[in-house]
Design a protein around this motif. Structure first.
Motif, mmCIF file in Angstrom:
data_model
loop_
_atom_site.group_PDB
_atom_site.id
_atom_site.type_symbol
_atom_site.label_atom_id
_atom_site.label_comp_id
_atom_site.label_asym_id
_atom_site.label_seq_id
_atom_site.Cartn_x
_atom_site.Cartn_y
_atom_site.Cartn_z
ATOM 1 N N THR A 167 0.831 -1.214 0.000
ATOM 2 C CA THR A 167 0.000 0.000 0.000
ATOM 3 C C THR A 167 0.857 1.253 0.000
ATOM 4 N N GLN B 96 -4.388 -5.818 9.799
ATOM 5 C CA GLN B 96 -5.370 -4.751 10.025
ATOM 6 C C GLN B 96 -4.944 -3.811 11.137
ATOM 7 N N ASN B 97 -4.213 -4.366 12.128
ATOM 8 C CA ASN B 97 -3.712 -3.501 13.191
ATOM 9 C C ASN B 97 -2.679 -2.531 12.673
ATOM 10 N N VAL C 9 -1.963 -1.580 9.329
ATOM 11 C CA VAL C 9 -2.251 -0.701 8.197
ATOM 12 C C VAL C 9 -3.298 0.321 8.628
ATOM 13 N N ASP C 10 -2.909 1.581 8.557
ATOM 14 C CA ASP C 10 -3.816 2.650 8.947
ATOM 15 C C ASP C 10 -4.468 3.218 7.693
ATOM 16 N N PHE C 11 -5.771 3.490 7.766
ATOM 17 C CA PHE C 11 -6.481 3.949 6.572
ATOM 18 C C PHE C 11 -5.919 5.278 6.074
ATOM 19 N N VAL D 8 -3.254 3.811 3.361
ATOM 20 C CA VAL D 8 -4.077 3.613 2.161
ATOM 21 C C VAL D 8 -4.261 4.931 1.413
ATOM 22 N N VAL E 164 -2.926 6.127 -2.355
ATOM 23 C CA VAL E 164 -3.795 6.605 -3.448
ATOM 24 C C VAL E 164 -3.326 7.973 -3.942
ATOM 25 N N LYS F 28 -10.589 -4.348 4.497
ATOM 26 C CA LYS F 28 -10.022 -5.657 4.814
ATOM 27 C C LYS F 28 -8.536 -5.555 5.166
ATOM 28 N N VAL F 29 -7.771 -4.809 4.351
ATOM 29 C CA VAL F 29 -6.336 -4.690 4.612
ATOM 30 C C VAL F 29 -6.088 -3.681 5.725
ATOM 31 N N GLY F 30 -6.736 -2.516 5.618
ATOM 32 C CA GLY F 30 -6.572 -1.500 6.641
ATOM 33 C C GLY F 30 -7.597 -1.691 7.732
ATOM 34 N N SER F 31 -7.670 -0.734 8.629
ATOM 35 C CA SER F 31 -8.602 -0.869 9.736
ATOM 36 C C SER F 31 -9.452 0.380 9.818
ATOM 37 N N ALA F 32 -10.097 0.705 8.680
ATOM 38 C CA ALA F 32 -10.915 1.913 8.657
ATOM 39 C C ALA F 32 -12.038 1.831 9.686
ATOM 40 N N ARG G 67 -1.810 6.422 19.090
ATOM 41 C CA ARG G 67 -2.554 5.355 18.410
ATOM 42 C C ARG G 67 -2.278 3.967 18.965
#
Lengths: 264, 156
Positions: A99, A193-194, A196-198, A202, A206, B27-31, B56
């Motif tokens: 990502t 998931q822990n 990777v922060d949106f 992500v 982008v 799924k990949v991130g934790s939105a 965090r």
């Protein structure tokens, strides 16, 4: 002796002036494309056609490369991580690398060589066969009609391609780590998931792919528009597109990373 | 190529791209854990030493994540670290809850552990937790151990 020194100095000066002139020409071309892009949205059919050529036709190479990059990352990551008893972190490794960096950068490099070179060759050939001049004769603005839709088609396709590259890569990592090697599935996803922060990972990925999309398509279109109208000219312009846009991607990536992740 | 076929392919492409973005986000991130900002309340705590705690980092009670560390600042009046936590509104804790900085695993990340007390009044937004326990600093622990060994040796 002084004759020769003067000649060399003149040569250097000529190169610098030429380079700056070309840069200015490219910037004006870019601004003109933006200013006349209303047509690309008013006649959205033109842009859709370019999204098909730049985006849909690049799908195969993007998906296959993404899958293999993810699988290789998982294999290599597992090799090292299991020495420290942290094999479950392989999901985090794959997802973060994809990502943050590999997704946008490798997808943009592939996009430059797959779609960028095609754009340059097409426009260069249109110029060589005087189609662009013919358009001007018929009072059709070639920048609005030819360049604009290609530009927006590329810019809109790039983030989507990069996102697909990352997702397919994560899936490839999952195939290798969980299905083949047998890392615990729950730990694989939850650690990922822990980590990777949106917003941080992500969204920044982008943003990167958007910047790369603008850079690659702008370079490809300019090189095509600027190509000397000969067979050699078009081939040289196509080569320059791939080289320049690859260098631009890597350079921009460093700058963007330095801004985005400086605190970590 | 015919226009409708073209539209179909581009439609599939754009839909797949947006789906990929959603997968990355969910799924990949934790939105999911970052979005529910409105349903939290903030409490503060002061520590002598926070070790490697970061913004965090998770706030856990009985091993379950109930919130996140929101802000860490140095309090220059009393020379302590002031940590602000955001805790999920669904979880209510008594006013005399004790806070400690713990480590998951031997070399793992540090998190905040909450241990509920017996007070009948619950924590509200902006409250300060009074019973705190700082992070364990490995060097201090080893130093203390060596000092105790030396003291034992002297007593014999």
């Amino acid at each position: 002796m002084p004759e020769r020194v003067l000649k060399n100095l003149r040569g250097i000066g000529h190169e610098v002036v030429n380079g700056i002139w070309r840069l200015g020409y490219a910037s004006r071309f870019f601004l003109l494309t933006l200013a006349r892009s209303a047509t690309s949205f008013r006649r959205f059919g033109l842009t859709i056609k370019e999204i098909y050529f730049a985006g849909v036709l690049s799908l195969i190479i993007i998906i296959v490369s993404g899958l293999f990059v993810g699988m290789v990352l998982a294999l290599q990551g597992y090799e090292t991580l299991q020495k420290y008893g942290a094999a479950e972190a392989v999901g985090t490794l794959v997802a973060l690398s994809l990502t943050r960096e590999l997704g946008p950068v490798v997808a943009a490099l592939l996009f430059a060589s797959r779609a960028g070179s095609a754009m340059t060759a097409e426009i260069g050939l249109m110029k060589a066969t005087e189609q662009i001049t013919a358009m001007e004769m018929m009072a059709v603005d070639p920048i609005a009609r030819v360049i604009g839709p290609r530009f927006w088609g590329g810019v809109l396709s790039m983030p989507l391609l990069a996102a697909m590259f990352s997702v397919v890569g994560v899936f490839g990592g999952y195939l290798i780590a969980v299905v083949l090697i047998g890392v615990d599935e729950g730990a694989f996803w939850s650690q990922m998931q822990n980590a990777v922060d949106f917003r941080q990972d992500v969204v920044n990925g982008v943003i990167k792919s958007m910047v790369f999309g603008v850079a690659v398509t702008a370079i490809a279109l300019f090189e095509g528009y600027d190509a000397p109208p000969t067979a050699e000219g078009v081939s040289g312009a196509t080569t320059r597109t791939v080289v320049t846009s690859s260098l631009a991607i890597l350079g921009l990536d460093f700058v963007l990373t330095a801004f985005m992740f400086k605190g970590i | 190529m015919e226009r409708t076929v073209l539209d179909l392919w581009v439609g599939i492409f754009v839909a797949a791209g947006i789906a990929a973005l959603l997968v990355l986000a969910l799924k990949v991130g934790s939105a999911g854990t970052t979005f529910n900002v409105g349903e939290t309340y903030r409490v503060a705590a002061e520590f002598d030493n926070i070790g490697g705690l970061k913004v965090r980092a998770p706030v856990k009670s009985a091993g379950v994540v109930v919130g996140r560390v929101d802000d860490i600042q140095f309090e220059n009046q009393r020379f302590v670290a002031r940590v602000v936590m955001k805790i999920d509104q669904r979880y209510q804790f008594p006013k005399d809850t004790s806070v400690s900085i713990l480590t998951s695993g031997l070399l793992g990340e540090q998190y905040i552990g909450l241990e509920a007390g017996g007070d009948s009044a619950m924590l509200k937004d902006g409250d300060k937790l009074k019973i705190t326990q700082s992070a364990v600093v490995l060097e201090k622990l080893i130093g203390q151990f060596l000092y105790n060994k030396a003291a034992e040796g002297g007593a014999k």
